[in-house]
Design an enzyme around this catalytic site. Structure first.
Site, PDB file in Angstrom:
ATOM      1  N   GLU A 197      10.229  36.055  63.770  1.00 29.99           N
ATOM      2  CA  GLU A 197      11.176  37.617  63.905  1.00 29.99           C
ATOM      3  C   GLU A 197       9.900  38.384  64.083  1.00 29.99           C
ATOM      4  O   GLU A 197      10.300  39.728  63.915  1.00 29.99           O
ATOM      5  CB  GLU A 197      11.848  37.844  62.762  1.00 29.99           C
ATOM      6  CG  GLU A 197      12.777  36.453  61.902  1.00 29.99           C
ATOM      7  CD  GLU A 197      14.030  36.721  62.639  1.00 29.99           C
ATOM      8  OE1 GLU A 197      14.208  37.396  63.522  1.00 29.99           O
ATOM      9  OE2 GLU A 197      14.788  35.895  62.425  1.00 29.99           O
ATOM     10  N   THR A 224      11.011  31.566  72.255  1.00 33.61           N
ATOM     11  CA  THR A 224       9.665  31.441  72.186  1.00 33.61           C
ATOM     12  C   THR A 224       9.190  30.064  73.197  1.00 33.61           C
ATOM     13  O   THR A 224       9.997  29.191  73.438  1.00 33.61           O
ATOM     14  CB  THR A 224       9.126  31.001  70.866  1.00 33.61           C
ATOM     15  OG1 THR A 224       9.372  32.042  69.833  1.00 33.61           O
ATOM     16  CG2 THR A 224       7.429  30.876  70.941  1.00 33.61           C
ATOM     17  N   GLY A 232      14.266  26.441  66.068  1.00 27.49           N
ATOM     18  CA  GLY A 232      15.148  25.950  64.723  1.00 27.49           C
ATOM     19  C   GLY A 232      16.416  25.141  65.144  1.00 27.49           C
ATOM     20  O   GLY A 232      16.882  25.769  66.345  1.00 27.49           O
TER      21      GLY A 232
HETATM   22  C1  LIG Z   1       8.886  27.838  61.689  1.00 24.35           C
HETATM   23  C2  LIG Z   1       9.134  28.566  62.714  1.00 24.35           C
HETATM   24  C3  LIG Z   1      10.558  28.730  63.247  1.00 24.35           C
HETATM   25  C4  LIG Z   1      10.571  29.514  64.530  1.00 24.35           C
HETATM   26  N1  LIG Z   1      12.086  29.414  64.881  1.00 24.35           N
HETATM   27  C5  LIG Z   1      12.104  30.154  66.201  1.00 24.35           C
HETATM   28  C6  LIG Z   1      13.371  29.906  66.833  1.00 24.35           C
HETATM   29  O1  LIG Z   1      14.498  29.561  66.484  1.00 24.35           O
HETATM   30  N2  LIG Z   1      13.480  30.425  68.086  1.00 24.35           N
HETATM   31  C7  LIG Z   1      12.480  31.031  68.616  1.00 24.35           C
HETATM   32  O2  LIG Z   1      12.528  31.513  69.885  1.00 24.35           O
HETATM   33  N3  LIG Z   1      11.203  31.118  68.365  1.00 24.35           N
HETATM   34  C8  LIG Z   1      10.988  30.541  67.054  1.00 24.35           C
HETATM   35  N4  LIG Z   1       9.713  30.568  66.346  1.00 24.35           N
HETATM   36  C9  LIG Z   1       8.636  30.939  66.960  1.00 24.35           C
HETATM   37  C10 LIG Z   1       8.195  32.339  66.417  1.00 24.35           C
HETATM   38  O3  LIG Z   1       9.119  33.581  66.618  1.00 24.35           O
HETATM   39  C11 LIG Z   1       6.746  32.911  67.077  1.00 24.35           C
HETATM   40  O4  LIG Z   1       5.814  31.945  66.613  1.00 24.35           O
HETATM   41  C12 LIG Z   1       6.225  34.403  66.609  1.00 24.35           C
HETATM   42  O5  LIG Z   1       7.030  35.042  67.468  1.00 24.35           O
HETATM   43  C13 LIG Z   1       4.928  34.528  67.190  1.00 24.35           C
HETATM   44  O6  LIG Z   1       4.422  33.944  68.203  1.00 24.35           O
HETATM   45  P1  LIG Z   1       3.342  33.067  68.600  1.00 24.35           P
HETATM   46  O7  LIG Z   1       3.549  32.022  67.401  1.00 24.35           O
HETATM   47  O8  LIG Z   1       3.511  32.858  70.153  1.00 24.35           O
HETATM   48  O9  LIG Z   1       2.145  34.042  68.203  1.00 24.35           O
HETATM   49  P2  LIG Z   1       0.981  34.761  69.308  1.00 24.35           P
HETATM   50  O10 LIG Z   1       1.937  35.991  69.986  1.00 24.35           O
HETATM   51  O11 LIG Z   1       0.401  33.906  70.133  1.00 24.35           O
HETATM   52  O12 LIG Z   1       0.069  35.415  68.331  1.00 24.35           O
HETATM   53  C14 LIG Z   1      -1.038  34.726  67.801  1.00 24.35           C
HETATM   54  C15 LIG Z   1      -2.037  35.647  67.178  1.00 24.35           C
HETATM   55  O13 LIG Z   1      -2.360  36.824  68.154  1.00 24.35           O
HETATM   56  C16 LIG Z   1      -2.122  37.954  67.524  1.00 24.35           C
HETATM   57  N5  LIG Z   1      -1.470  38.856  68.545  1.00 24.35           N
HETATM   58  C17 LIG Z   1      -0.859  38.711  69.623  1.00 24.35           C
HETATM   59  N6  LIG Z   1      -0.611  39.827  70.327  1.00 24.35           N
HETATM   60  C18 LIG Z   1      -1.235  40.562  69.634  1.00 24.35           C
HETATM   61  C19 LIG Z   1      -1.415  42.023  70.143  1.00 24.35           C
HETATM   62  N7  LIG Z   1      -0.821  42.676  71.085  1.00 24.35           N
HETATM   63  N8  LIG Z   1      -2.143  42.844  69.367  1.00 24.35           N
HETATM   64  C20 LIG Z   1      -2.826  42.297  68.129  1.00 24.35           C
HETATM   65  N9  LIG Z   1      -2.816  41.097  67.985  1.00 24.35           N
HETATM   66  C21 LIG Z   1      -1.931  40.220  68.796  1.00 24.35           C
HETATM   67  C22 LIG Z   1      -1.192  37.772  66.451  1.00 24.35           C
HETATM   68  O14 LIG Z   1      -1.434  38.893  65.439  1.00 24.35           O
HETATM   69  C23 LIG Z   1      -1.195  36.430  65.934  1.00 24.35           C
HETATM   70  O15 LIG Z   1      -2.178  36.587  64.867  1.00 24.35           O
HETATM   71  C24 LIG Z   1       9.462  29.954  65.076  1.00 24.35           C
HETATM   72  C25 LIG Z   1       8.098  29.757  64.666  1.00 24.35           C
HETATM   73  C26 LIG Z   1       7.946  29.086  63.591  1.00 24.35           C
HETATM   74  C27 LIG Z   1       6.574  28.773  63.112  1.00 24.35           C
END
Ligand SMILES: Cc1cc2nc3c(=O)[nH]c(=O)nc-3n(C[C@H](O)[C@H](O)[C@H](O)COP(=O)(O)OP(=O)(O)OC[C@H]3O[C@@H](n4cnc5c(N)ncnc54)[C@H](O)[C@@H]3O)c2cc1C
Ligand SMILES: Cc1cc2nc3c(=O)[nH]c(=O)nc-3n(C[C@H](O)[C@H](O)[C@H](O)COP(=O)(O)OP(=O)(O)OC[C@H]3O[C@@H](n4cnc5c(N)ncnc54)[C@H](O)[C@@H]3O)c2cc1C
Lengths: 764, 764
Positions: free
Chosen positions: A476, A189, A228
């Site tokens: 995930e 991410t 993480g």
């Molecule tokens: C505590 C924590 C630990 C994490 N650990 C890791 C890690 O170790 N390594 C790592 O790489 N990442 C990690 N992450 C990141 C995590 O994988 C991402 O937050 C997750 O993949 C969602 O991506 P985003 O936050 O960018 O949300 P976005 O993709 O920006 O989504 C935001 C909103 O938009 C909506 N949306 C987006 N695209 C669409 C679509 N095509 N159609 C409809 N709705 C859509 C979603 O439903 C969501 O509600 C972690 C996150 C947290 C909070």
């Protein structure tokens, strides 16, 4: 009552002083809390027809058989016991509430080291015995949530990337990571991109002169975010970056990038390491951000299983397209999704267990002419809150088990899984991860509320479960993004179906009917005045629901793509695609459950299991009535009535049903949910034990009071004066309108709770 | 990166060091964060047809007029501005995350002192100008949640009990409490009893020899539990106890009991004071438990407005029955419930504001042939999550306002409120408190999830809102208990109706029709193929729903009470009583909204307001379709389609609609929801600013990266290589099935967003 900045520090110094007090709270004199029994054989059970339960009542059915059935035939009991024993270690049970995140992270890191040292959590065991490895992953719910997630990063994400995307040359790092000698982060991410991984901006440019990759963060949007282990612990990171060779962008590949000095733990030159800071939950996980200012790494640090670069800069890959290679890189995320499926189910169980035991023990109000009060579980509204959740914990077990079976067969060395099966596994794990975690999150809130004020105490764990679990919906893979994978898969299957049946070769030839492989029966004929409690009705209704949503979606997209283009057409259908995925996951769950319950020999258990199915299926129909209304011709009242009466019947078994989850008290660790004892003693004990500095000098005063009413029956009859009885119940003051002064509340009697199998005579 | 046990301590020492860094995060050079503008006139607004928003776009309508309308004509702007100004004080804005509860409690106590010192929060102002006092209470949402709840305990519960249950002789204590010279607790709940207040066990026995009451905790179940202010701050407590005079129990009365020495703050002799410990949220509130070992208080400490004891031990009261006197004692809890109604609505607004601004700014994925990505607010699934919540924030404003009006008229000296009106106010405030808080809690979770990973950052406030708000469902009366008050009231009204209309004199004569005062139209005739977007259809459908549930409940209870007794009959009907209360609260909200919107002159605003109504009403119908299916004859598709298209239309105004909530940035305090600037800058800034100790030595490294892509447009076109474009969007890999390689996504164009009033031609 001086403020205590770090209560854990005071713990040891005050322990002695309080031991005198504790013995009052442990009637049997044992000062070691909590109870570590693994099975809760003596379980409180409610008759629940007005009056409080006592601790001495019998189980309402053979809990041990039920527990065994729920655990499944393939469980390695020795392995399970071993991990349970590990989960009792002091380091694992260290109380973490009210500690700053820095301290929680330190404790969590120690927990991980302890767990890794056992050798049980090595990702390479997945290849040796996938089924047992899945059991180990399932047992991770015995550990605190932060430890479990942090372990997941190290094990499934970091080590998993080495195992699945690396080759021979990465084996040594993998071995060290498995022992916990190296802690790693997983760097997918970025600040600007989570779901849309293909839009990541970090670059890895090959320099043939030095045979190195140059890792660079071109903009602040491209800072790796949320990783993480990154904020404090990791020395290495699997960095997702665009591979650039000779100015050509080959898309996302994964690179092992050292970020901290292994000895000093200091950030390496040109590596930006930051702390993402406070989170809603999972305070023990150190999520950090990373940036790279042209950081050079050896060529061998490319995880080169699916694509490689020769020394002089030629790109090679077994995949011809970037998209397919990308798919291969992402495929391994599936393990994390399957893990969330069972972790989420386990959290759901813990939560409904706590709420159910509490509901059976807590009394509040009562019939006006009685001395006792009424267990809150005897309120119909309360049954309608908890029984559907309890039922879902049983029903979902079997689709989960089937998913795990599918997943392990993918990993067993002797099975060759087909592309179709693989696609299904991807889609199913994505959809189930979403629906399981959505529902659990909703249920957690209901269980919290069902426990009233005591549900708000942090010791009763709803708070931490809510805050730790919610992110299961996002990481995930974001749920709303994931369900589109299942939706897409189903539409593809739907299209194939029509090709096979010669009904039509392309999507735009779909007629108004659904192919026979998906649904066989004309709804109008089957669903008029059905027996809503029959499994046949339920399965057919669920199938037709899936089929009709699928058909609507496919048709709509197909019609609109010509006008608007595919992306717009897909977008318009999104709300229905979300419904489609839910419908499919629920149908799958129901069918798996029905086929397993059919095999249960014990008639008594089978009756209860069928009622659980009725509760769950009717709740789904009620909550999604808009989906069903065109399919089934049933009066709303008959759904409601059947649901309510099934909930009432099952509520008398509720305590035994949650006992069968077999969640030991030390894992549960919630005063109102422990398997034995007076819950009010437990509440008081936790408040004192966990805040020693705030309870100076109250021991002497509490004596006497503590010895009073040690069971609820005493309490119910020890009210000061009978004259008060006259007015009670009237805080629901309007109710008095309906009271006639001569009226007596009568016992429901012991109405027949036996239900013939004919409720469900249509079992195929 | 050394762990920091108390980050707030390091704040000052590191501030200078970081100031160089901050200037990068404040493009305009201002290092003071956050932006304190009270109105957010320059609001980002999305066209939302593919492509990211920029900060420069225009408002989609006249936000200022809308904001004014929403605030209402009776708002005292000067008062509001004064409290807003108070809410900017350093002590109020002290960051509290990651501090141990003891430290949070200390800060919260200072905040309360600061607020009380202003003189604005004196309960006696309620008598002087009830309407303005209600505005002050509404403005309490500008303060942190813990401060607001702790203030509520001091102001509404403790001082409120003195004002409402005390007499002349308690005025002096009241005056001191209003100045904050005395801090008090409100001692109703016991360990074993919360909802069933009449079952409380604490006793107050009159001793005529000494003219004292002896307060006693007879058992551990009777320990006062959960009392705000009790663990650390209160010196006095209003204790709910059974009054015993000459061995006769006169039921619950309230007594002022000193618990701590005013000077030393040490517990007084024979008073047990304990800490309830960690909670899910509201960490700044010191909830404690109390016990009394025959503690003697002067006779004057009885709050004697509704009942008193003469010196020689004769009991006197204007109420003949314990039940009525009890009702009088409990009646004053209504202020707290009304407060929760508007606080809950305000939390809902803050949460959907953050999620909506983020949704308009965040881009993720996009049409394959475009350089830009797609704002997540443009996804239909996302619109279906957020728009119903946004709509509810508008719709619920007016039933809330009407409730406040009813409430204030109760308190104005010149109005004489009838018993009937009083009963309605009780019932309505109970039901609205329940339905408002239930829905907000559900919505908070949806908003959190809609913000993906960034929604999990504690800085974005969903975590604390979820954890602080959830208890609104429980305290000041458990929701499921409260809705029964509204249900009971409606059934009583129903019974009256029939007496008036001579249709029947008693409940058991109810026929199958509902009296004309409740509903006038034959459903079968009106609701066949209606215009689902007309207010007439919606109002009628909502009325019929209420009426039909009411009828079912009343009939069922009436039939069963003969067989089972009233308590059992009531219990059987509970699930339907819960539905009844919801139906009524929703109907009331809809009718109030319709009548207010009808008066809006500005046509543009009115069109949008009607769409909001459509979204909300259709969502209610969809989510409760089982209630409506027998009433309206509408195809499920037409509900769904209308709802989706209204959501899409409103989404283009969503940012302006949340701007009109007029929540200033300093109150919002959430990086992804601030009114101005690049959200990614804000995220980075908060992470660094709030964890100074964890970001040593990264300033230099971050330079350069910080200057990159300062707006989203740059970002969207700065991707390294065009070849990557080919494969994107395929992480939704199954979607590619439908892609044809030549297909182009076409713009939706600028479809007419204007809708004629005829959507709603049936306005009465
Ligand atoms: C505590 C924590 C630990 C994490 N650990 C890791 C890690 O170790 N390594 C790592 O790489 N990442 C990690 N992450 C990141 C995590 O994988 C991402 O937050 C997750 O993949 C969602 O991506 P985003 O936050 O960018 O949300 P976005 O993709 O920006 O989504 C935001 C909103 O938009 C909506 N949306 C987006 N695209 C669409 C679509 N095509 N159609 C409809 N709705 C859509 C979603 O439903 C969501 O509600 C972690 C996150 C947290 C909070
Ligand atoms: C943070 C916090 C602050 C508080 N502050 C104060 C304070 O300052 N002073 C004070 O006196 N108290 C205070 N309270 C206590 C609070 O008022 C009670 O928790 C609340 O009244 C609910 O009572 P209970 O917890 O005993 O729940 P219970 O009444 O035991 O209810 C438990 C469950 O049973 C269900 N139930 C109970 N009765 C019925 C019924 N008749 N029909 C259907 N369902 C039923 C409820 O719906 C609920 O789900 C506080 C509590 C908290 C958590």
């Amino acid at each position: 009552m001086s403020p205590v900045s770090n209560p854990s520090l005071q713990h040891t110094t005050q322990q002695r002083r309080l031991s005198a007090l504790y013995k009052h709270l442990h009637p049997n004199g044992a000062a070691t809390a909590p109870d570590h029994n693994l099975t809760t054989k003596i379980s409180p059970n409610a008759t629940l027809k007005f009056g409080s339960i006592t601790e001495t009542q019998q189980q309402s059915f053979d809990v041990e058989s039920m527990a065994e059935w729920l655990l499944g035939p393939n469980t390695n009991q020795k392995l399970r016991q071993k991990i349970l024993a590990m989960s009792k270690a002091d380091i694992i049970r260290t109380p973490m509430l009210n500690l700053p995140k820095e301290e929680q992270r330190r404790i969590t890191t120690e927990q991980i080291k302890y767990i890794l040292a056992s050798g049980e959590y090595r990702i390479s065991l997945m290849k040796q015995n996938p089924s047992e490895m899945m059991q180990r992953l399932e047992c991770m719910t015995f550990f605190p949530a932060s430890a479990s997630v942090k372990l997941g990063v190290q094990l499934l994400l970091f080590s998993g990337s080495l195992m699945n995307l690396g080759t021979e040359r990465h084996k040594d790092v993998l071995r060290r990571a498995e022992k916990g000698e190296i802690m790693g982060a997983f760097g997918m991410t970025e600040l600007a991109h989570g779901s849309a991984v293909q839009k990541l901006e970090t670059t890895a440019t090959y320099d043939p002169d030095t045979k190195e990759f140059v890792i660079n963060t071109p903009s602040k949007n491209a800072l790796k975010w949320w990783l993480g282990n990154a904020a404090c612990t990791a020395t290495l990171c699997s960095v997702f970056a665009r591979l650039i060779v000779k100015d050509q962008d080959y898309g996302i590949h994964v690179f092992l990038v050292p970020i901290r000095d292994e000895k000093t733990k200091q950030p390496l030159p040109d590596v930006i390491i930051g702390d993402c800071g406070d989170k809603q939950g999972l305070h023990g996980v150190d999520n950090g951000f990373l940036g790279f200012k042209n950081v050079r790494i050896p060529k061998d640090n490319l995880l080169n299983r699916f694509g490689d670069v020769t020394d002089d800069g030629e790109y090679t890959s077994q995949f011809s397209s970037n998209a397919r290679r990308f798919g291969a890189h992402m495929g391994e995320l599936i393990t994390g999704r399957v893990s969330i499926v069972f972790s989420s189910l386990q959290v759901r169980r813990a939560s409904v267990l706590i709420a159910t035991r509490y509901a059976a023990r807590r009394v509040q109000f009562g019939a006006p002419d009685r001395t006792g009060e009424q267990s809150i579980l005897s309120y119909r509204s309360h049954q309608m809150k908890l029984m559907p959740i309890l039922a879902s914990c049983y029903v979902y077990e079997f689709s989960k088990r089937d998913l795990v079976r599918k997943y392990t067969s993918l990993h067993s060395p002797d099975t060759k899984i087909s592309d179709d099966d693989l696609a299904e596994l991807h889609a199913l794990s994505a959809g189930m991860k979403a629906v399981f975690s959505w529902d659990t999150q909703k249920y957690l809130e209901i269980c919290r509320e069902a426990c009233g004020g005591h549900g708000y105490s942090a010791y009763n764990r709803f708070g931490s479960m809510i805050n730790d679990h919610t992110i299961f919906q996002t990481f995930e893979g974001d749920n709303t993004v994931l369900v589109q994978q299942l939706g897409g898969f189903l539409m593809k299957e739907f299209a194939k179906q029509f090709q096979k049946n010669q009904v039509g070769a392309v999507l735009n030839m779909i007629g108004s009917r659904i192919g026979s492989a998906i649904a066989t029966i004309n709804p109008a004929q089957v669903f008029t005045n059905p027996n809503v409690k029959s499994s046949n009705f339920q399965v057919q209704a669920f199938r037709h629901r899936t089929a009709s949503i699928l058909q609507t979606c496919a048709q709509q997209i197909n019609n609109q793509r010509k006008k608007k283009g595919f992306v717009n057409a897909w977008n318009d259908a999104l709300p229905q695609i979300v419904s489609l995925a839910r419908a499919y996951v629920e149908q799958y769950a129901l069918e798996q459950y029905v086929s397993q319950v059919r095999r249960v020999k014990n008639r008594e258990l089978r009756t209860i299991l069928k009622r659980l199915r009725n509760i769950w299926a009717l709740t789904v129909i009620k909550d999604n009535f808009l989906d069903f209304v065109n399919i089934i011709n049933v009066k709303p009242e008959s759904i409601r009535k059947a649901l309510e009466s099934q909930c009432e019947k099952v509520s008398t078994h509720a305590v035994s049903l949650v006992d069968a989850f077999n969640i030991p008290d030390h894992v549960l660790d919630a005063p109102i949910g422990l398997s034995k004892g007076n819950y009010m003693d437990h509440i008081l004990r936790y408040a004192i034990e966990r805040n020693p500095g705030n309870h100076e000098n109250i021991e002497g005063l509490l004596e006497g009071i503590l010895e009073s009413n040690d069971n609820l029956t005493t309490q119910a009859t020890s009210r000061p004066s009978a004259s008060a009885e006259r007015s009670h119940q009237s805080s629901l003051s309007e109710q008095t309108l309906f009271h006639s002064s001569t009226e007596k509340a009568e016992s429901n009697g012991d109405e027949s709770d036996v239900e013939s199998d004919s409720d469900d005579e249509m079992e195929q």
